[in-house]
Design a protein around this motif. Structure first.
Motif, PDB file in Angstrom:
ATOM      1  N   ARG A  97     -26.513 -64.551  22.530  1.00 20.68           N
ATOM      2  CA  ARG A  97     -27.191 -65.938  21.275  1.00 20.68           C
ATOM      3  C   ARG A  97     -26.098 -66.308  20.252  1.00 20.68           C
ATOM      4  O   ARG A  97     -26.097 -67.322  19.598  1.00 20.68           O
ATOM      5  N   ALA A  98     -24.836 -65.372  20.241  1.00 16.76           N
ATOM      6  CA  ALA A  98     -23.647 -65.367  19.433  1.00 16.76           C
ATOM      7  C   ALA A  98     -23.443 -67.438  20.546  1.00 16.76           C
ATOM      8  O   ALA A  98     -23.273 -68.159  19.659  1.00 16.76           O
ATOM      9  N   GLU A  99     -23.140 -67.198  22.108  1.00 13.47           N
ATOM     10  CA  GLU A  99     -22.830 -68.030  22.467  1.00 13.47           C
ATOM     11  C   GLU A  99     -23.999 -69.588  22.039  1.00 13.47           C
ATOM     12  O   GLU A  99     -23.233 -70.577  21.324  1.00 13.47           O
ATOM     13  N   TRP A 100     -24.438 -69.272  21.600  1.00 14.37           N
ATOM     14  CA  TRP A 100     -26.137 -70.083  21.957  1.00 14.37           C
ATOM     15  C   TRP A 100     -25.601 -70.887  20.217  1.00 14.37           C
ATOM     16  O   TRP A 100     -26.321 -71.925  20.226  1.00 14.37           O
ATOM     17  N   LEU A 101     -25.288 -69.773  19.794  1.00 11.34           N
ATOM     18  CA  LEU A 101     -25.278 -70.828  18.075  1.00 11.34           C
ATOM     19  C   LEU A 101     -23.650 -71.460  18.477  1.00 11.34           C
ATOM     20  O   LEU A 101     -23.943 -72.585  17.521  1.00 11.34           O
ATOM     21  N   ARG A 102     -22.786 -71.374  18.990  1.00 10.21           N
ATOM     22  CA  ARG A 102     -21.626 -72.553  18.718  1.00 10.21           C
ATOM     23  C   ARG A 102     -22.236 -73.224  19.779  1.00 10.21           C
ATOM     24  O   ARG A 102     -21.771 -74.156  19.854  1.00 10.21           O
ATOM     25  N   ALA A 103     -23.162 -73.353  20.558  1.00 13.39           N
ATOM     26  CA  ALA A 103     -23.394 -74.237  21.519  1.00 13.39           C
ATOM     27  C   ALA A 103     -24.761 -74.896  20.457  1.00 13.39           C
ATOM     28  O   ALA A 103     -24.081 -76.579  20.347  1.00 13.39           O
ATOM     29  N   LEU A 104     -24.886 -74.857  19.111  1.00  7.83           N
ATOM     30  CA  LEU A 104     -25.732 -75.123  17.955  1.00  7.83           C
ATOM     31  C   LEU A 104     -24.738 -76.046  17.150  1.00  7.83           C
ATOM     32  O   LEU A 104     -24.559 -77.256  17.197  1.00  7.83           O
ATOM     33  N   ASP A 105     -23.566 -75.067  17.168  1.00  8.04           N
ATOM     34  CA  ASP A 105     -22.138 -75.903  16.722  1.00  8.04           C
ATOM     35  C   ASP A 105     -21.797 -77.422  16.906  1.00  8.04           C
ATOM     36  O   ASP A 105     -21.234 -78.149  16.354  1.00  8.04           O
ATOM     37  N   THR A 106     -21.839 -77.134  18.308  1.00  6.39           N
ATOM     38  CA  THR A 106     -21.421 -78.281  19.027  1.00  6.39           C
ATOM     39  C   THR A 106     -21.988 -79.623  19.235  1.00  6.39           C
ATOM     40  O   THR A 106     -21.666 -80.661  18.764  1.00  6.39           O
ATOM     41  N   ALA A 107     -23.688 -79.304  19.524  1.00  4.03           N
ATOM     42  CA  ALA A 107     -24.804 -80.466  19.129  1.00  4.03           C
ATOM     43  C   ALA A 107     -24.613 -80.933  17.959  1.00  4.03           C
ATOM     44  O   ALA A 107     -24.636 -81.904  17.367  1.00  4.03           O
ATOM     45  N   GLU A 108     -24.496 -79.826  16.763  1.00  2.00           N
ATOM     46  CA  GLU A 108     -24.448 -80.426  15.078  1.00  2.00           C
ATOM     47  C   GLU A 108     -23.376 -81.601  15.019  1.00  2.00           C
ATOM     48  O   GLU A 108     -22.978 -82.937  14.405  1.00  2.00           O
ATOM     49  N   ALA A 109     -22.054 -80.671  15.530  1.00  2.00           N
ATOM     50  CA  ALA A 109     -20.375 -81.774  15.298  1.00  2.00           C
ATOM     51  C   ALA A 109     -20.595 -82.940  16.093  1.00  2.00           C
ATOM     52  O   ALA A 109     -19.945 -84.169  15.790  1.00  2.00           O
ATOM     53  N   LEU A 110     -21.771 -83.623  17.072  1.00  2.00           N
ATOM     54  CA  LEU A 110     -21.617 -84.771  17.647  1.00  2.00           C
ATOM     55  C   LEU A 110     -22.305 -85.766  16.076  1.00  2.00           C
ATOM     56  O   LEU A 110     -22.595 -86.911  17.028  1.00  2.00           O
ATOM     57  N   ALA A 111     -23.596 -84.970  15.532  1.00  2.00           N
ATOM     58  CA  ALA A 111     -23.602 -86.048  14.128  1.00  2.00           C
ATOM     59  C   ALA A 111     -24.886 -86.641  14.840  1.00  2.00           C
ATOM     60  O   ALA A 111     -24.675 -88.379  14.614  1.00  2.00           O
ATOM     61  N   PRO A 112     -25.736 -86.147  15.707  1.00  4.52           N
ATOM     62  CA  PRO A 112     -26.631 -87.045  15.969  1.00  4.52           C
ATOM     63  C   PRO A 112     -27.805 -87.624  15.300  1.00  4.52           C
ATOM     64  O   PRO A 112     -28.008 -87.307  14.154  1.00  4.52           O
TER      65      PRO A 112
END
Length: 112
Positions: free
Chosen positions: A29-44
């Motif tokens: 789940r911590a890895e999942w949260l990091r993946a969310l950070d990555t998606a958010e950094a793309l500023a979609p």
């Protein structure tokens, strides 16, 4: 799809659907949260979620809503003593999400 401001998120972002957390431990789940950070950094400007309520929009807020769900689940795992208590804890916090069967399976996996 950077030119469109679009993130096709697959299983990383859920859109008003209970997350399937049965196969993920705290580290996963911590890895999942990091993946969310990555998606958010793309500023979609739009998100295509792998699991979606057909009545829901594709707003990027689903990144934060998915994050909040995972954090709530982690908190619930620590605060509750049984599968049923965890299930009820999550339903209190996320009552409108569809597919509560996924939530039940996740709670069973976390609480045994």
């Amino acid at each position: 799809v950077p030119d469109l401001g679009l993130v096709v998120a697959g299983d990383v972002i859920y859109n008003n659907v209970h997350l399937m957390l049965a196969a993920s431990d705290a580290e996963g789940r911590a890895e999942w949260l990091r993946a969310l950070d990555t998606a958010e950094a793309l500023a979609p400007t739009a998100i295509v979620a792998g699991h979606k309520d057909p009545t829901a929009d594709d707003d990027p807020r689903h990144i934060e809503e998915t994050r909040r769900y995972i954090l709530d689940f982690d908190s619930g795992v620590r605060r509750t003593g049984s599968t049923l208590e965890l299930y009820e804890y999550m339903l209190e916090r996320h009552p409108s999400r569809i597919n509560p069967g996924a939530l039940w399976g996740s709670c069973r996996a976390a609480k045994g």
